[in-house]
Design a protein around this motif. Structure first.
Motif, PDB file in Angstrom:
ATOM      1  N   VAL A 117      -5.911  60.425  92.275  1.00 50.03           N
ATOM      2  CA  VAL A 117      -5.125  59.294  92.801  1.00 50.03           C
ATOM      3  C   VAL A 117      -6.024  58.501  93.746  1.00 50.03           C
ATOM      4  O   VAL A 117      -6.398  58.975  94.816  1.00 50.03           O
ATOM      5  CB  VAL A 117      -3.871  59.794  93.533  1.00 50.03           C
ATOM      6  N   LEU A 118      -6.388  57.287  93.338  1.00 41.52           N
ATOM      7  CA  LEU A 118      -7.352  56.500  94.111  1.00 41.52           C
ATOM      8  C   LEU A 118      -6.673  55.642  95.186  1.00 41.52           C
ATOM      9  O   LEU A 118      -7.337  55.186  96.112  1.00 41.52           O
ATOM     10  CB  LEU A 118      -8.167  55.617  93.170  1.00 41.52           C
ATOM     11  N   ALA A 119      -5.391  55.399  95.053  1.00 45.43           N
ATOM     12  CA  ALA A 119      -4.677  54.609  96.070  1.00 45.43           C
ATOM     13  C   ALA A 119      -4.248  55.520  97.224  1.00 45.43           C
ATOM     14  O   ALA A 119      -4.086  56.725  97.038  1.00 45.43           O
ATOM     15  CB  ALA A 119      -3.454  53.960  95.441  1.00 45.43           C
ATOM     16  N   PRO A 120      -4.057  54.940  98.413  1.00 47.24           N
ATOM     17  CA  PRO A 120      -3.713  55.788  99.557  1.00 47.24           C
ATOM     18  C   PRO A 120      -2.336  56.452  99.443  1.00 47.24           C
ATOM     19  O   PRO A 120      -2.187  57.612  99.821  1.00 47.24           O
ATOM     20  CB  PRO A 120      -3.740  54.820 100.742  1.00 47.24           C
ATOM     21  N   PHE A 121      -1.334  55.715  98.960  1.00 50.76           N
ATOM     22  CA  PHE A 121       0.050  56.208  98.973  1.00 50.76           C
ATOM     23  C   PHE A 121       0.393  56.733 100.371  1.00 50.76           C
ATOM     24  O   PHE A 121       0.874  57.839 100.545  1.00 50.76           O
ATOM     25  CB  PHE A 121       0.268  57.302  97.926  1.00 50.76           C
ATOM     26  N   ALA A 122       0.093  55.899 101.369  1.00 52.12           N
ATOM     27  CA  ALA A 122       0.303  56.306 102.755  1.00 52.12           C
ATOM     28  C   ALA A 122       1.353  55.413 103.422  1.00 52.12           C
ATOM     29  O   ALA A 122       1.290  55.152 104.618  1.00 52.12           O
ATOM     30  CB  ALA A 122      -1.014  56.231 103.520  1.00 52.12           C
ATOM     31  N   GLY A 123       2.299  54.944 102.648  1.00 52.40           N
ATOM     32  CA  GLY A 123       3.352  54.116 103.222  1.00 52.40           C
ATOM     33  C   GLY A 123       3.088  52.627 103.085  1.00 52.40           C
ATOM     34  O   GLY A 123       3.812  51.820 103.679  1.00 52.40           O
ATOM     35  N   GLU A 124       2.064  52.208 102.306  1.00 52.13           N
ATOM     36  CA  GLU A 124       1.817  50.777 102.112  1.00 52.13           C
ATOM     37  C   GLU A 124       2.999  50.157 101.369  1.00 52.13           C
ATOM     38  O   GLU A 124       3.734  50.864 100.650  1.00 52.13           O
ATOM     39  CB  GLU A 124       0.551  50.521 101.260  1.00 52.13           C
ATOM     40  N   SER A 125       3.128  48.861 101.506  1.00 55.06           N
ATOM     41  CA  SER A 125       4.168  48.182 100.739  1.00 55.06           C
ATOM     42  C   SER A 125       3.632  46.844 100.247  1.00 55.06           C
ATOM     43  O   SER A 125       2.673  46.285 100.808  1.00 55.06           O
ATOM     44  CB  SER A 125       5.426  47.977 101.588  1.00 55.06           C
ATOM     45  N   ILE A 126       4.227  46.356  99.168  1.00 51.14           N
ATOM     46  CA  ILE A 126       3.849  45.050  98.621  1.00 51.14           C
ATOM     47  C   ILE A 126       5.119  44.350  98.156  1.00 51.14           C
ATOM     48  O   ILE A 126       5.940  44.930  97.431  1.00 51.14           O
ATOM     49  CB  ILE A 126       2.816  45.202  97.473  1.00 51.14           C
ATOM     50  N   ASP A 127       5.298  43.115  98.622  1.00 49.73           N
ATOM     51  CA  ASP A 127       6.467  42.323  98.254  1.00 49.73           C
ATOM     52  C   ASP A 127       6.108  41.407  97.094  1.00 49.73           C
ATOM     53  O   ASP A 127       5.028  40.804  97.071  1.00 49.73           O
ATOM     54  CB  ASP A 127       6.923  41.461  99.437  1.00 49.73           C
ATOM     55  N   HIS A 128       7.048  41.300  96.145  1.00 55.94           N
ATOM     56  CA  HIS A 128       6.805  40.442  94.984  1.00 55.94           C
ATOM     57  C   HIS A 128       8.153  40.099  94.356  1.00 55.94           C
ATOM     58  O   HIS A 128       8.978  41.001  94.113  1.00 55.94           O
ATOM     59  CB  HIS A 128       5.911  41.182  93.981  1.00 55.94           C
ATOM     60  N   LEU A 129       8.391  38.815  94.140  1.00 60.61           N
ATOM     61  CA  LEU A 129       9.609  38.328  93.478  1.00 60.61           C
ATOM     62  C   LEU A 129      10.887  38.831  94.148  1.00 60.61           C
ATOM     63  O   LEU A 129      11.887  39.102  93.477  1.00 60.61           O
ATOM     64  CB  LEU A 129       9.618  38.733  92.002  1.00 60.61           C
ATOM     65  N   GLY A 130      10.841  39.034  95.468  1.00 59.98           N
ATOM     66  CA  GLY A 130      12.049  39.455  96.159  1.00 59.98           C
ATOM     67  C   GLY A 130      12.305  40.952  96.104  1.00 59.98           C
ATOM     68  O   GLY A 130      13.431  41.407  96.336  1.00 59.98           O
ATOM     69  N   PHE A 131      11.274  41.710  95.810  1.00 59.28           N
ATOM     70  CA  PHE A 131      11.393  43.178  95.829  1.00 59.28           C
ATOM     71  C   PHE A 131      10.234  43.739  96.647  1.00 59.28           C
ATOM     72  O   PHE A 131       9.137  43.162  96.669  1.00 59.28           O
ATOM     73  CB  PHE A 131      11.350  43.752  94.406  1.00 59.28           C
ATOM     74  N   ARG A 132      10.490  44.840  97.304  1.00 59.96           N
ATOM     75  CA  ARG A 132       9.439  45.497  98.088  1.00 59.96           C
ATOM     76  C   ARG A 132       9.158  46.868  97.478  1.00 59.96           C
ATOM     77  O   ARG A 132      10.048  47.717  97.383  1.00 59.96           O
ATOM     78  CB  ARG A 132       9.871  45.668  99.544  1.00 59.96           C
TER      79      ARG A 132
END
Lengths: 634, 153
Positions: free
Chosen positions: A81-96
């Protein structure tokens, strides 16, 4: 006295002689044994797994372990797993989307809708544990087990991915050439929530079996026969793979028969090239070895789609790929339809313009020689067991070295000097894939004159000479010692002087070819033109190119905005660097909503001054742009 | 006309303790000198050596085994004197041991020089043969006593 004590020679030399006699008998027996040498049914014998290969081929297994092929699909745990998965978030089209881990450290995705103030509101759209990772080179995608009517074995590619170069999350929607979706529309947000079982599984694993079963046959997944018709889809999945990722047997074929045969030391000692119990792509004909790659690097249509979705494609490396499927071309049709649904994936002359069509490009190249002996195959330039995993170019076959086996190297050829390699002109960067501009694998000779007056296909010359028109490029050819008007047949296949959409191209004199594409091209042309503006060695100063990229930051396609953002950032850093521009671009996010993006773009316009086109010309080109909307997913 | 027993004496002279010792030392020198060759190939990054792990491994095995087993022959020569190994056993042991060292060393070397894709070449079959000769020679030297009756040849 016993005989043996009276014969020292018997004691001392007897065992050695016995060994040699036994060894020679074993060799003779094996040499005469037809089952040790003949053809056999590799598929029926089954898979062995890459671990089994390491005993005899440790160097090859080591180089494969370092490759992106191995990590194409992995269970989502540990270093995979190369991503942190440490609580990051990304908003897109009205969803988080929020990426975290559960108490056991397993990666988890939760997607919640947002209200107009940007607060999380309503039930989760997705709330899933990540099961698999897909990819490790450009970006890493994630797969979770979600039963959406396909049974408990159904798995779906999630709507966000981790971009490795930028070290940030991206919406999968933004990785494809599609217009922005509607804010708050779950269907738009989940547009690329694609099912792994009958999509990704095929080219990202070894010996995949989608295992798609029809409920109409009266079967259901084991232990889940009680699914109600309302919740159960028409199919359920019992997918399996020989091995996650592209492992040894993806290219060499099922190896159990090979292992069984080569278990005999006598067979191994007698050796000899061409054991038919395994495929060695390096010893196949150019067509056959390219077929091995083309199985995945050349999108295709199966001869029997239902059979493939049930039990896999049945192709065994070394056999003829065409017996199982046909490669997709611009004029390919699906059975029972007269439409050509894949035409948008090719330039008007038939050259593929998306990645994963490299095989088609090779087959269209004169160098391939129809795959006969002496023709060019993938293996000539690429080495799956080399030292550099990225692009896997064969050592000693880079640049002109890839061509000199057949083409005598003339330093004066092309008139560009040693700075421009053969590939610069004969394999131009006119392919889009994975948020990158890539080289074409259709090897051809540039002929800008053939495209004068047309706006629907880029050419090698103006992709580098970004401030020049196609007419200028055509006029330079005689001075470079090159013939004009030498284009091969495909150009003539379209109506002369007219774009494939029927619109003439009178704006040729307004700006350079690349600029016309940035403002008036279709999405593929736009990203490739933007990519061209930021390539190293472009013969135009960065101060001139910077204003050319600003308007694309407003593009309707998120992928185009991504290209423009990265290109402008790169050009801003070119000497003399524009530190204020670099700083301003930090406030720009190509995936943010328009209300956040546009103030940054306005500030950049003030900083960089007016764009290269008058408002009227820009409007005219953008009108044409709107007429060539594309939806290119997978 | 040749004297009766002359053949036996000539044969005995060919594998005399002195000659065995000299040939063993020569073998040590040969396989040690091979080390210089291997080192030079590594230093020069010779193609077919640095890029061929199987060949590298077997040439190293040949170098190491050849030199060590030749030294073993030197030790065996010394041991035969001190243990007074009876003739003609001693003669045959010297012959087998020296030939064994050559076969083991050369088997590895030639098996590595001409090898298949995953395994050494056929020459490697000489290695077990040489090893068996050496083991037999060592066991015989260890077991035989000075007073053991000479076999009737």
């Amino acid at each position: 006295m016993p005989l043996v004590l009276r014969q020292p020679g018997l004691w001392l030399f007897g065992p050695a002689l016995l060994w040699l006699v036994a060894a020679l008998l074993g060799l003779a027996w094996t040499a005469a044994d037809s089952s040790a040498w003949g053809e056999l049914d590799r598929r029926a014998a089954g898979l062995a797994g890459s671990q089994a290969c390491a005993a005899c081929h440790p160097a090859q297994v080591a180089s494969w372990r370092a490759s992106h092929h191995r990590t194409m699909t992995q269970p989502a745990s540990g270093a995979a797993v190369l991503a942190p998965f440490a609580g990051e978030s990304i908003d897109h089209l009205g969803f988080r989307a929020t990426m975290s881990r559960d108490i056991a450290g397993r990666p988890h995705l939760r997607v919640l809708p947002l209200d107009d103030e940007g607060r999380e509101a309503g039930p989760a759209l997705l709330d899933v544990d990540v099961s698999l990772t897909v990819g490790s080179h450009r970006y890493q995608q994630y797969v979770a087990r979600i039963d959406r009517g396909g049974g408990p074995g159904e798995m779906w590619r999630l709507p966000v991915a981790w971009h490795l170069g930028e070290r940030r999350w991206i919406p999968m929607n933004a990785a494809f050439l599609e217009p922005e979706g509607q804010r708050g529309a779950a269907d738009d947000y989940l547009r690329h929530l694609s099912r792994w079982n009958d999509n990704c599984i095929m080219c990202h694993n070894t010996e995949p079996v989608p295992g798609r079963m029809d409920r109409s046959e009266g079967t259901g997944p084991k232990g889940h026969d009680d699914l109600s018709p309302e919740t159960a889809g028409p199919h359920w999945f019992a997918s399996k793979v020989g091995e996650f990722g592209i492992a040894c047997e993806a290219c060499h074929g099922p190896a159990a028969a090979h292992l069984e045969r080569q278990r005999s030391p006598a067979r191994r000692l007698l050796g000899g090239a061409g054991d038919p119990s395994i495929a060695h792509p390096g010893r196949l004909s150019p067509r056959a070895e390219s077929d091995v790659c083309g199985r995945c690097h050349g999108n295709r249509i199966a001869a029997d789609v239902a059979a493939v979705l049930r039990a896999g494609d049945g192709f065994v490396p070394g056999a003829e790929l065409a017996a199982h499927s046909r490669p997709i071309y611009a004029d390919s049709r699906i059975a029972g339809s007269d439409e050509t649904p894949f035409a948008a994936r090719f330039w008007p002359d038939g050259t593929p313009r998306l990645s994963a069509y490299e095989y088609q490009g090779l087959l269209q190249s004169p160098c391939h020689g129809d795959g006969a002996a002496g023709g060019l195959g993938c293996n000539h330039c690429h080495d799956m067991h080399g030292e550099r995993p990225s692009m896997q170019l064969r050592a000693g076959r880079e640049g002109a070295a890839a061509c000199v086996d057949c083409h005598a190297l003339d330093p004066a050829h092309g008139g560009h000097g040693p700075a421009i390699e053969c590939q610069g002109c004969h394999m131009p960067r006119i392919t889009y894939g994975l948020l990158e501009g890539m080289i074409s694998h259709r090897i051809s000779s540039p002929d800008p004159a053939a495209w004068i007056g047309r706006h629907d296909q880029p050419d090698a010359c103006t992709q580098c000479h970004v401030d020049r028109s196609r007419a200028w490029a055509a006029a330079q050819l005689p001075a470079l010692g090159l013939k004009a008007g030498a284009a091969a047949g495909p150009v003539a296949a379209s109506a002369e002087g007219q774009a494939s959409d029927g619109a003439e191209a009178p704006e040729e004199a307004w700006a350079s070819r690349v600029l016309l594409d940035v403002y008036g091209g279709d999405p593929v042309q736009r990203v490739l033109a933007i990519h061209a503006l930021a390539r190293p060695g472009v013969p135009v100063s960065p101060q001139i190119r910077r204003p050319w990229l600003v308007d694309a930051l407003e593009d309707e396609y998120p992928a185009v905005r991504w290209f423009a953002w990265r290109a402008l950032r790169s050009v801003a850093a070119e000497a003399p660097a524009d530190e204020a521009l670099v700083a301003a671009l930090r406030a720009y996010d190509p995936h943010a909503e328009a209300a956040e993006r546009l103030p940054v773009v306005d500030a950049l316009r003030v900083h960089l001054g007016p764009g290269p086109l008058s408002p009227e010309r820009r409007a005219a080109l953008e009108e044409r742009q709107a007429a060539v909307m594309l939806w290119i997913g997978e | 006309m040749r004297r009766a027993g002359a053949g036996v004496n000539e044969y005995a002279a060919r594998v005399s303790p002195e000659r065995h010792l000299r040939w063993s030392l020569a073998l040590v020198a040969l396989f040690l000198a091979m080390g210089l060759w291997l080192e030079a190939m590594l230093g020069l990054r010779a193609a077919g050596w640095v890029d061929d792990p199987l060949r590298r491994e077997f040439l190293r095995l040949g170098h190491a085994h050849g030199a060590l087993l030749a030294l073993l022959n030197v030790g065996l020569s010394w041991a035969q004197v001190h243990l007074a190994t009876p003739e003609p056993w001693a003669r045959q042991i010297r012959r087998a041991s020296w030939l064994g060292a050559v076969l083991v060393g050369a088997g590895f070397v030639f098996g590595g020089l001409w090898h298949g894709p995953t395994d050494p070449g056929l020459a490697v079959l000489a290695v077990p043969a040489g090893a068996l000769m050496l083991v037999a020679g060592l066991v015989a030297t260890a077991l035989l006593r000075a007073g053991d009756r000479a076999p009737e040849l």
